[in-house]
Each structure stands twice: as C-alpha cells, then as structure tokens.
Design a protein around this motif. Sequence first.
Motif, PDB file in Angstrom:
ATOM      1  N   CYS A 130       0.831  -1.209   0.000  1.00 24.19           N
ATOM      2  CA  CYS A 130       0.000   0.000   0.000  1.00 24.19           C
ATOM      3  C   CYS A 130       0.861   1.252   0.000  1.00 24.19           C
ATOM      4  O   CYS A 130       0.645   2.189  -0.782  1.00 24.19           O
ATOM      5  CB  CYS A 130      -0.924   0.008   1.218  1.00 24.19           C
ATOM      6  SG  CYS A 130      -2.269  -1.187   1.162  1.00 24.19           S
ATOM      7  N   LEU A 142       1.572   4.267  -2.927  1.00 24.05           N
ATOM      8  CA  LEU A 142       1.371   5.686  -2.663  1.00 24.05           C
ATOM      9  C   LEU A 142       2.633   6.495  -2.916  1.00 24.05           C
ATOM     10  O   LEU A 142       2.562   7.667  -3.295  1.00 24.05           O
ATOM     11  CB  LEU A 142       0.912   5.895  -1.219  1.00 24.05           C
ATOM     12  CG  LEU A 142      -0.518   5.460  -0.895  1.00 24.05           C
ATOM     13  CD1 LEU A 142      -0.768   5.531   0.602  1.00 24.05           C
ATOM     14  CD2 LEU A 142      -1.531   6.333  -1.642  1.00 24.05           C
ATOM     15  N   MET A 187      -6.084   0.217  -4.749  1.00 21.87           N
ATOM     16  CA  MET A 187      -5.437   1.526  -4.669  1.00 21.87           C
ATOM     17  C   MET A 187      -5.776   2.379  -5.882  1.00 21.87           C
ATOM     18  O   MET A 187      -6.006   3.593  -5.763  1.00 21.87           O
ATOM     19  CB  MET A 187      -3.931   1.347  -4.537  1.00 21.87           C
ATOM     20  CG  MET A 187      -3.498   0.717  -3.226  1.00 21.87           C
ATOM     21  SD  MET A 187      -3.788   1.760  -1.780  1.00 21.87           S
ATOM     22  CE  MET A 187      -2.473   2.956  -1.972  1.00 21.87           C
ATOM     23  N   SER A 221      -7.640   5.578  -4.332  1.00 23.65           N
ATOM     24  CA  SER A 221      -6.690   6.668  -4.119  1.00 23.65           C
ATOM     25  C   SER A 221      -6.594   7.556  -5.358  1.00 23.65           C
ATOM     26  O   SER A 221      -6.563   7.061  -6.495  1.00 23.65           O
ATOM     27  CB  SER A 221      -5.310   6.113  -3.783  1.00 23.65           C
ATOM     28  OG  SER A 221      -4.392   7.149  -3.564  1.00 23.65           O
ATOM     29  N   LEU A 242      -2.290   8.843  -7.945  1.00 27.73           N
ATOM     30  CA  LEU A 242      -1.160   7.981  -7.649  1.00 27.73           C
ATOM     31  C   LEU A 242       0.034   8.355  -8.526  1.00 27.73           C
ATOM     32  O   LEU A 242      -0.142   8.734  -9.690  1.00 27.73           O
ATOM     33  CB  LEU A 242      -1.524   6.516  -7.893  1.00 27.73           C
ATOM     34  CG  LEU A 242      -2.539   5.877  -6.942  1.00 27.73           C
ATOM     35  CD1 LEU A 242      -2.844   4.456  -7.390  1.00 27.73           C
ATOM     36  CD2 LEU A 242      -2.033   5.889  -5.501  1.00 27.73           C
ATOM     37  N   GLN A 257      -8.430   1.192   2.934  1.00 25.56           N
ATOM     38  CA  GLN A 257      -9.052   2.460   3.306  1.00 25.56           C
ATOM     39  C   GLN A 257      -8.455   3.017   4.586  1.00 25.56           C
ATOM     40  O   GLN A 257      -8.279   4.239   4.726  1.00 25.56           O
ATOM     41  CB  GLN A 257     -10.566   2.275   3.451  1.00 25.56           C
ATOM     42  CG  GLN A 257     -11.279   2.023   2.126  1.00 25.56           C
ATOM     43  CD  GLN A 257     -12.743   1.651   2.292  1.00 25.56           C
ATOM     44  OE1 GLN A 257     -13.123   0.985   3.265  1.00 25.56           O
ATOM     45  NE2 GLN A 257     -13.571   2.061   1.338  1.00 25.56           N
ATOM     46  N   LEU A 283      -5.101   4.594   3.809  1.00 23.02           N
ATOM     47  CA  LEU A 283      -5.295   5.829   3.054  1.00 23.02           C
ATOM     48  C   LEU A 283      -5.737   6.978   3.960  1.00 23.02           C
ATOM     49  O   LEU A 283      -5.380   8.141   3.713  1.00 23.02           O
ATOM     50  CB  LEU A 283      -6.341   5.613   1.954  1.00 23.02           C
ATOM     51  CG  LEU A 283      -5.896   4.763   0.759  1.00 23.02           C
ATOM     52  CD1 LEU A 283      -7.076   4.506  -0.180  1.00 23.02           C
ATOM     53  CD2 LEU A 283      -4.756   5.452   0.005  1.00 23.02           C
TER      54      LEU A 283
END
Length: 362
Positions: free
Chosen positions: A209, A213, A274, A278, A281, A331, A334
Amino acid sequence: MEESKLRTQNVLITGGAGFIGSNFVRSWHQDIGTTIVLDALTYAGNRATLSDLESQENFFLVEGDICDSALVSKLFAKHTIDTVIHFAAESHVDRSISGPGAFVQTNVVGTFTLLEAFRNHWETQGKPEYFRFLHVSTDEVFGSLSVDDPPFSEKTSYAPNSPYSASKAGSDHLVRAYFHTYGVPTLITNCSNNYGPYQFPEKLIPLMCLNILLGKSLPVYGDGQNIRDWLHVEDHCSAIATVLQKAAPGETYNIGGNNQVKNIDIVEQLCDLMDELSEDLPKSPAKELITFVPDRPGHDRRYAMDISKIQRELDWEPSYDFATGLRQTVQWYLSHRDWWQPLLSEEYQNYYAALYGDRVTL
C-alpha cells in the motif's frame, strides 16, 4: 469457564503497542479491571497507537524488556497480575535471516523470563485456578505445505524453516513444558498471517500500500505463488478472547481466517483497490510497479490452518471475508497517513534498502 472471565481483573499484555497486541488492547481493555501493557517500544511498537488510552486510570503503558526479570516480577507483584497475554516477539522473517540473535533473545529467553515470573507469582498467590498465561504464536512453526497437503492441525509436528519460526517453536515448547512440569495454567494459540490496521510497513500488505502511494516498486519474492492463510486482526483478537475465557489450561488452538491466497494475487488485488480508492497515484495503473525479485532463503511455499478444533470446542468462527477485510484495510491506510508516515524513518529506509536494494529483478 465463565468464572475465569469474572475473576480476571489485572491483565499484563506484552507487546501491546505492536500490531496485533494494540488491536487486542483496544478491543479488550474496557472488559477488565486493569490493563498493563509492557512493550520495549522498538521499531515495531508504536506508543501513539495507544495514546488515547494512557489518560485512563486503569491503563498503564510500561516501556521495558520482557527479558528484564526484575521489572517483570515487580509488575506482577505491584499490579497483582492474574492473566498474561503474551504477544511480544520479534516477528519478521527477513529480519531473522539477517539478525537471528535478537529473535532467540526475545522469543525464547523473553518467554522463559515471563514464564518463570508468572510461575513464581502464581505459586505465591496459592495457585489460583483462574490465573492464565496465554502465549500467542504462529503457524510458521509447522513448516511448509505443498499444494495438495492437508492444513496444519494442532497435532501437526513442528518443522520450522527460519530463525524466526524456530525461535517461536522454542517458545511454544517452553510454554507447553511449564504446564506439564509445573502445572502452570498456560494456553497456546497459533495463528495464520494477520492483516488490518496498525501494521508496521515491513509486512506485505502495508508495504505494498505504502509503496504504491510513494510510487516505489512492489517487490514480489520468487514467482509470487507462495500461499498464505489470511486472518483479519479483529478476528484474531476475538479468537484470543474466546480462548482466554473458555479454554481449559494446557490446550492449544489454531486460529485462521479460511482465506488461502497467493502472494501475487494479493499484490494485484491491492493494486486494483489503490487505483480505485486513491487519487493522483504517482504511477497508474499500480500493477506496473510489480517487480519480481529473487526468493528469500527458506521461503515456505504454503501455509493453511485447520481451525475445526476452535470451531467445535469453543464455537468461534472468523467473521471477515478477505475481500471486505482487504478493502477496509486499504481504506484505513489511506485515511491514517499521520500514523504511518512517521514510521518511514531513516532506520526503516536503511533496512528497506539493505533488504531490497541489492536484489536483481527477475
């Protein structure tokens, strides 16, 4: 066993600032009289995870080493401990390969220190029947399975393949021996791979994760076909509470999530989540970041857990399906950047570079 639940008042939770330990503390604390967390607060123990509990008068967070027999004995006497839930451990296989000594010290010597202090305290108090020492262990002590092998059961022979799993096997044997030799009221649980909130980013799911990011490569060992059984940490915590409240001393229970998934499939699912959840990215689609690297030494091929004993005897079942739990976990990471960003320290960056930086991509 209902009496055990009612009489349990003063609980020592070792490693309670770590991933599984802190989740357990947060789920269990209100159900008991006093909670004492003993944690060395090394890289994997995060005081901030429990900061909202520290103001409560029936909660104590003690920074210290489980190998410190004087400190441990003092805590037993001062707080009249009747229950120990032992999470504290060095737990990352890769770190055990590069530095096995710390794993023997914490996992074997530390467990011995706790057992001796608990035994002496239990005997001093007149060997109360409601005292418990619950030792939290891993499925890795059983070794590796082939694709067609039946799952690990509580009767599976131990066959550890890494310094980490060998040190946990040693601690399991000590706990068992203290029950059979001294009558100490011990319990052992062996769990499968955990996932969920508050997990240090060296482990697979948070690592992927955070790397997505940050736009970093997603290192997958070998061919990515290694299989693990995945257990949501909240299910693990509920199982531990169930064992503590219902199980007879001397028993051992396997805890799993009934979710056998290949490593590469998890990484690809995380990439898809993701991409969906998100914004902006650094690299999209995230699957373009997947990089296969040489396998680590002694990498077990498959783990799987037979949890029929805890289902049958204690009426426990996992509640999370993997798709739901994985989405919730993504989640959480994030929405909790303030929790994980401080963990990306220089020490962590150096560790990461040493582990993955010199690996040649396949």
